[in-house]
Scaffold this motif. Structure first.
Motif, short mmCIF file in Angstrom:
data_model
loop_
_atom_site.label_atom_id
_atom_site.label_comp_id
_atom_site.label_asym_id
_atom_site.label_seq_id
_atom_site.Cartn_x
_atom_site.Cartn_y
_atom_site.Cartn_z
N PHE A 57 -3.93 4.77 0.94
CA PHE A 57 -3.53 3.37 0.91
C PHE A 57 -2.20 3.15 1.62
O PHE A 57 -1.95 2.08 2.19
CB PHE A 57 -3.50 2.84 -0.52
N SER A 115 1.58 2.83 -3.17
CA SER A 115 0.49 3.59 -3.77
C SER A 115 0.84 5.08 -3.89
O SER A 115 0.26 5.79 -4.73
CB SER A 115 -0.79 3.45 -2.93
N TYR A 135 0.80 -1.22 0.00
CA TYR A 135 0.00 0.00 0.00
C TYR A 135 0.84 1.28 0.00
O TYR A 135 0.42 2.29 -0.56
CB TYR A 135 -0.95 -0.02 1.20
#
Length: 518
Positions: free
Chosen positions: A445, A78, A75
């Motif tokens: 994220f 991201s 994440y």
């Protein structure tokens, strides 16, 4: 009239058709991700005598460490994925490249070699980093400003996420039980290929959404190198970043454990992100934009706390299910990955009901702001760990714990997730500055990933403190944290400057039509 007919042809069940293209793409992407996640930790700790075949034979501690880093990196990447879309490719192309990379990553995991395991995880990290923030931003781009359908559209999109998870945790567990670990990894790759094909085939329904930024749109844009260039000219902000970098390097040398270098690199990265956020704040022109940016960053703290608790599902709860839960059902032992499917199954059943509850509450003028829902969701999710405390007590009394505790825990986690997670996605698309939309989704994220790292750390400490202490501690902290956010709700809402009130600008007739159609 002609415009109305044309618009209706681009809609299905009251929402843009593009929503369902993104729904199916995300469904298969989440199938691949959650299918692999469901078996990752138990594959790492599986020994040569495991009935599903030999795994890596790691200790629980090693597995929790890698799990924490993996979930975080999936994440955190991201952030560059969002920058790539905002500044160069646009969301549409970045999602395409991310999907292709994910197909390669999951396919690599199916190879029975140690190098393939690490290479596959690396490719998945890159692929999710490109796909995840940008496909969510595209969902928000399907709706005009002030469209009351936006929250419900994200809830429908969220059903796609969890339908993929439900299918994955059900089928991958069965495939692994029959053909072994790498067959499960391979099945995840096939699912991602289906997602890629759906996305390519549905491009005609995504016209005007997530396109490559034009020279005109970038006329007043600021690149990331320019932001750091301005940081060098700001003594106060530069001083803050230098202090953070020094502390990060110190941490890298003084942390105990084989992954001390990882913490050092993580803190250096976060220090640079702090510098970038300070410069973005300075670039914003109006007080409204600045205040909304601040409340958006504060909301990421809620995200870290929520996912730090929730991600126990793939770590500590998964190992607990495998080693201490009586999984016999009518003479059949339920595969451990299938328990993670409870979350997805409950979401599929209750997503629309929970979204409708909040929508009706909002239409009646009662408190239903995004921050309030995120706080309530965190509290409900935290209360789910009460049942894990009961599971530990059950195990201590009889040598195994009943499956019912897991069912109840996942149910509470699900209702909390439905109140919090899809709302937070929608919240970002409402408040984020337009030219940093994908970057802010990337930060969301990344906060989710940091929560995953927190989950891994909690799992690592379970050997020292015990599951009872970890589960009870999570319950107490999340409930108190959620109550604190609710206590600060009024000043936090003021910082949004009525961003969510704009949805009420629709006429009563329009609102009634939307509610009826959905």
């Amino acid at each position: 009239m002609a415009n109305a007919i044309a618009a209706s042809k681009q809609e299905l069940w009251g929402h843009p058709k593009g929503l369902y293209v993104l729904f199916l793409t995300e469904m298969w992407e989440r199938f691949s991700y959650y299918g692999m996640r469901a078996i990752l930790v138990i594959y790492m700790i599986a020994t040569a005598t495991d009935p599903n075949g030999p795994g890596l034979g790691w200790t629980d501690l090693q597995a929790y460490q890698l799990y924490g880093w993996y979930v975080m990196l999936v994440y955190v990447v991201s952030i560059p994925g969002g920058i790539l879309a905002d500044k160069l490719l646009g969301q549409k192309k970045t999602v395409l490249f991310g999907a292709i990379t994910l197909v390669l990553g999951h396919g690599t995991l199916a190879i029975e070699q140690d190098w393939a395991f690490f290479a596959g995880l690396g490719l998945i990290i890159l692929g999710v980093g490109m796909l995840k923030p940008n496909i969510s931003t595209m969902v928000g781009g399907l709706y005009k400003k002030g469209d009351i359908r936006r929250d419900k559209g994200f809830s429908i999109f969220y059903i796609g996420i969890n339908l993929g998870s439900l299918l994955a945790t059900t089928l991958v567990g069965l495939v692994v039980a029959e053909w072994g670990w790498h067959a499960g990894f391979g099945m995840a790759g096939v699912a991602m290929l289906l997602g890629l094909l759906v996305y390519i085939g549905g491009q005609k329904y995504l016209e005007g959404v997530g396109n490559k930024p034009t020279e005109e749109s970038k006329a007043d844009d600021v690149s990331i190198p320019e932001l750091f260039g301005k940081l060098l000219k700001s003594p106060l902000h530069l001083g803050i970043v230098v202090v953070l970098l020094a502390l990060s390097i110190y941490a890298g040398f003084t942390f105990e454990g084989v992954d001390h270098w990882g913490y050092g690199a993580l803190f250096i990265f976060l220090s640079l992100v702090v510098g970038m956020m300070m410069m973005i704040y300075k670039e914003l022109k109006t007080k409204v934009d600045k205040d909304r940016f601040i409340v958006l960053l504060l909301s990421f703290l809620i995200v870290i706390v929520f996912w730090g608790a929730f991600e126990q599902a793939g770590g500590l709860m998964s190992v607990y299910t495998e080693t201490k839960t009586d999984r016999m059902l009518f003479g059949w032992e339920v595969p451990t990955p299938m328990f993670q499917g409870l979350n997805a199954g409950f979401i599929t059943l209750f997503a629309v009901s929970v979204a409708s509850f909040w929508a009706r509450r909002k239409m009646k003028g009662k408190e239903a702001s995004s921050i309030f829902k995120m706080a309530v969701g965190t509290i409900i999710m935290g209360l789910g760990f009460v049942w894990m405390v009961a599971a530990v007590k059950d195990y201590e009394a009889g040598g195994s714990s009943s499956m019912i505790w897991l069912v109840l825990a996942y149910f509470f986690h699900t209702i909390g997730e439905l109140s919090s997670s899809p709302v937070s996605l929608s919240f970002i698309t409402k408040l984020a500055p337009a030219k940093f939309a994908s970057l802010m989704m990337g930060l969301y994220f990344a906060a989710t990933g940091l929560g995953g790292k927190v989950a891994g750390i909690l799992g690592e400490n379970s050997a020292e403190y015990g599951e009872y202490t970890i589960f009870a501690g999570i319950t107490i902290f999340t409930v108190l944290f959620g109550l604190l956010v609710i206590a600060l709700l009024k000043p936090l809402k003021r910082l949004t400057h009525g961003a969510e009130e704009e949805e009420k600008d629709m006429s009563r007739d329009e609102a009634e039509v939307v509610m009826h159609e959905n």
